[in-house]
Write a protein that holds these residues in place. Structure first.
Motif, short mmCIF file in Angstrom:
data_model
loop_
_atom_site.label_atom_id
_atom_site.label_comp_id
_atom_site.label_asym_id
_atom_site.label_seq_id
_atom_site.Cartn_x
_atom_site.Cartn_y
_atom_site.Cartn_z
N THR A 198 0.87 -1.18 0.00
CA THR A 198 0.00 0.00 0.00
C THR A 198 0.91 1.23 0.00
OG1 THR A 198 -1.66 -1.20 1.24
CG2 THR A 198 -1.86 1.20 1.22
N LEU A 199 0.72 2.05 -1.02
CA LEU A 199 1.54 3.25 -1.17
C LEU A 199 0.73 4.45 -0.69
CD1 LEU A 199 4.33 3.90 -2.38
CD2 LEU A 199 3.22 4.20 -4.59
N HIS A 200 1.25 5.13 0.32
CA HIS A 200 0.58 6.34 0.81
C HIS A 200 1.29 7.54 0.18
CE1 HIS A 200 -1.77 4.33 4.02
NE2 HIS A 200 -0.76 3.47 3.98
N LEU A 201 0.55 8.31 -0.63
CA LEU A 201 1.14 9.47 -1.32
C LEU A 201 0.63 10.75 -0.67
CD1 LEU A 201 0.42 8.01 -4.84
CD2 LEU A 201 2.69 8.26 -3.86
N TYR A 202 1.55 11.60 -0.27
CA TYR A 202 1.18 12.87 0.38
C TYR A 202 1.22 13.97 -0.67
CZ TYR A 202 1.80 10.02 4.46
OH TYR A 202 1.67 9.00 5.36
N LEU A 203 0.07 14.66 -0.84
CA LEU A 203 -0.08 15.61 -1.95
C LEU A 203 -0.64 16.93 -1.43
CD1 LEU A 203 -2.07 13.10 -4.20
CD2 LEU A 203 0.37 13.56 -4.40
N ALA A 204 -0.50 17.98 -2.24
CA ALA A 204 -1.18 19.25 -1.95
C ALA A 204 -2.69 19.02 -2.13
CB ALA A 204 -0.69 20.33 -2.90
N ARG A 205 -3.51 19.78 -1.36
CA ARG A 205 -4.97 19.56 -1.39
C ARG A 205 -5.51 19.60 -2.83
NH1 ARG A 205 -8.76 21.09 3.29
NH2 ARG A 205 -6.80 20.76 4.32
N THR A 206 -4.98 20.56 -3.61
CA THR A 206 -5.48 20.74 -4.98
C THR A 206 -5.05 19.60 -5.91
OG1 THR A 206 -3.54 22.08 -5.39
CG2 THR A 206 -5.58 23.26 -4.87
N ALA A 207 -4.06 18.82 -5.50
CA ALA A 207 -3.54 17.76 -6.37
C ALA A 207 -4.23 16.42 -6.13
CB ALA A 207 -2.04 17.61 -6.16
N ILE A 208 -5.06 16.35 -5.07
CA ILE A 208 -5.66 15.05 -4.70
C ILE A 208 -6.59 14.52 -5.80
CG2 ILE A 208 -7.23 13.90 -3.06
CD1 ILE A 208 -5.93 15.56 -0.84
N GLN A 209 -7.51 15.37 -6.26
CA GLN A 209 -8.47 14.89 -7.25
C GLN A 209 -7.78 14.50 -8.57
OE1 GLN A 209 -11.64 14.14 -6.41
NE2 GLN A 209 -11.59 13.12 -8.41
N PRO A 210 -6.86 15.36 -9.12
CA PRO A 210 -6.16 14.95 -10.35
C PRO A 210 -5.40 13.62 -10.16
CG PRO A 210 -5.75 17.26 -9.90
CD PRO A 210 -6.50 16.74 -8.74
N ALA A 211 -4.88 13.42 -8.97
CA ALA A 211 -4.16 12.17 -8.72
C ALA A 211 -5.11 10.98 -8.75
CB ALA A 211 -3.46 12.24 -7.36
N LEU A 212 -6.28 11.15 -8.09
CA LEU A 212 -7.29 10.07 -8.09
C LEU A 212 -7.69 9.74 -9.53
CD1 LEU A 212 -9.62 11.21 -5.14
CD2 LEU A 212 -8.33 9.08 -5.25
#
Lengths: 277, 284
Positions: free
Chosen positions: B224-238
């Motif tokens: 399981t990879l936990h990726l820490y992102l800026a709030r604005t980057a979460i949806q594009p990452a998903l």
């Protein structure tokens, strides 16, 4: 092929350990004290006070040797391998470039020398005390007794090694050693008498049955060294003396030496078969 | 260097080692990895002919069962349980074992003891040593005769975290110096740091024989990879990861994604290509 250099290193280690072994020290002090006490009391038994000569002291010492020397050999031998096995040091020792036979022989020679030293101190100090009091007659019987006591000690040690090679724990080994000691010391005579009665053994068979117990071998050898005949041992003693004559002492010595060699060979076989666990 | 064929060791009805076969090349570091009771220590004891076994083991072509003593001349052993003779000092212990290994009496062990940080303790009896010092002494004894093969049974089990790192570093140096190493451990980080090959044992059987980098793949482990992102980057990452069919979910300060063995780098690559900046990540 045995490496005698390895055996020497292990012998030296065993001698080093013996100096710090409380059991060993206790036995050495007890044997010396009792031997000196017996030498003193042997004469008082004859209505005098002071130290007896070598002959009377030798006779008194036979029972002391029969009691204490097998106990020393059996318990020290029983602790030798089983003690190291329980502490975990045996595993690391055997991970070195040595063979099982070298380890066993190194330990055996070291403990034998330590036992001989303890007996030497006991016999030596007693002899010194007797000599100081002017006794010098029958020193040869005293030396014969000492020689046979040494062989008995080494034979008992060999039996102790056999127990030690067979069991895992030091406490089990000591328990078995004490049981064997009781069997040899206390039940040897009774067992022999009982067997003779039940099986109606003749004197020859009775004598041969006695030879199975190393303590009986020592007793017959020690008495034949002190007295000119073995009447004190009853019909079997008379038979042995008449049949073997002057060959009796070498025969008994040879049989005692077999009690040294055979258990040690069996111990080596068991140790190899069992491994270090 | 080591050839093991059909090694079996029974304790009564229990098969502690069950028909194990493997080999170790010269200069290789091979780890036995597995849970307690998997048979790691038993295999090591058989390699040194400390216990009777079935099957065949040769070291440098020498039959271990027939010539155990000769084989042990070429092996430095670090045991799991550090049971030395308590009444001897470090110096006396070094001398005693050196004599058994036929090392010349004038040999100076100071550089070796210096390297293992034991020089200032040589006069101390073994009973006064800490677990870490005993472990270093065990390694010093193993290296006394400069043997080509080191056999180590759970070599860091008695050490705290800091000492463990130092010890592993020492073992790495020895590995780079060309020593062949066989060791057992139940710590994954230890075996992956040191070993060229990992032999996973379960109930005395060889389950996996793999280089460390292919172990996860061979075992089919998912991470399981936990990726820490800026709030604005979460949806594009998903969006980007779902597009590639990966099981992904939001997770507080970023996203978490289930990854097949050997594919963790690809996840980062996908996000990079989608223009998503990853601040940090952890693997579970």
């Amino acid at each position: 092929m045995l490496d005698f250099e390895n055996i020497l290193v292990l012998t030296q280690k065993e001698l080093y350990d013996a100096r710090r072994n409380r059991w060993f020290m206790l036995y050495a002090v007890a044997f010396t004290g009792l031997a000196l006490g017996l030498a003193y009391m042997a004469l008082s038994g004859a209505g005098n006070y002071g130290l007896a000569g070598f002959g009377r002291t030798s006779a008194s010492l036979i029972n002391l040797v029969l009691l204490i020397v097998p106990l020393m050999g059996l318990t020290l031998g029983a602790l030798s391998l089983a003690g190291e096995r329980e502490k975990g040091t045996l595993m690391y020792l055997m991970a070195q470039p040595i063979s099982q036979a070298e380890l066993l022989l190194g330990k055996f020679v070291g403990l034998s020398l330590a036992l001989i030293a303890a007996l030497g101190i006991g016999f030596g100090l007693t002899a010194f005390a007797i000599a100081l009091n002017g006794g010098s007659a029958e020193i040869d019987t005293y030396l014969i007794l000492m020689g046979f006591a040494v062989v008995l000690a080494v034979a008992s040690l060999s039996l102790g090694f056999l127990i030690s090679a067979a069991v895992q724990r030091g406490s089990t080994a000591i328990g078995l050693a004490l049981f064997l000691w009781l069997l040899l010391v206390f039940f040897g005579d009774l067992g022999l008498m009982g067997t003779a009665l039940v099986l109606q053994l003749d004197v020859q068979q009775l004598f041969l049955a006695a030879l199975v117990n190393p303590l009986q071998l020592f007793k017959i050898a020690a008495i034949s060294g002190i007295r000119s005949n073995l009447e004190v041992l009853g019909p079997a003693g008379v038979y042995a003396f008449r049949t073997y004559g002057s060959a009796l002492l070498p025969l008994l010595l040879g049989l005692l030496l077999l009690w040294v060699i055979i258990p040690l060979l069996l111990a080596t076989y068991l140790f190899k078969k069992r491994g270090v666990l | 260097m080591i050839e093991v064929a059909h090694l079996t060791k029974r304790f009564g009805r229990l098969r502690a080692v069950d028909d194990l076969s493997f080999n170790v090349e010269e200069g290789q570091a091979v780890a036995f990895w597995g849970a307690n009771g998997a048979g790691k220590t038993t295999v090591i004891r058989c390699l040194l002919n400390l216990i009777p076994y079935e099957g065949d083991i040769t070291v440098s072509g020498i039959d271990v069962r027939r010539n155990g003593k000769q084989v042990r001349q070429t092996v430095g052993f670090v045991p799991q349980e550090l049971n030395f003779h308590d009444d001897l000092t470090i110096a006396e212990t070094m001398t005693f074992y050196a004599r058994l290994k036929k090392i010349e009496t004038e040999h100076d062990f100071t550089p070796l003891l210096d390297r293992l940080d034991l020089s200032q303790h040589v006069a101390k009896p073994i009973s006064d040593l800490s677990g870490g010092m005993k472990q270093r002494l065990a390694l010093a004894l193993a290296l006394q005769a400069d043997p080509p093969l080191l056999v180590l049974d759970e070599p860091t089990v008695n050490l705290d975290i800091r000492s463990r790192d130092t010890f592993i570093q020492l073992l790495l140096e020895l590995k780079h110096a060309g020593k062949t190493m066989v060791f057992s451990s139940h710590r994954l980080e230890e075996v992956t740091a040191l070993a060229d090959r990992i032999l996973l044992l379960e109930a005395g059987k060889l389950v996996v024989d793999s280089p460390p980098d292919q172990l996860e793949q061979q075992l089919g482990w998912e991470s399981t990879l936990h990726l820490y992102l800026a709030r604005t980057a979460i949806q594009p990452a998903l969006d980007a990861l779902q597009q590639h069919g990966l099981p992904v979910a939001m997770n507080g300060r970023g996203v978490r994604v289930q990854v097949a063995p050997g594919k963790k780098g690809q996840v980062l690559q996908m996000l990079c290509e989608a223009g998503v900046q990853v601040d940090d990540f952890t693997v579970e």
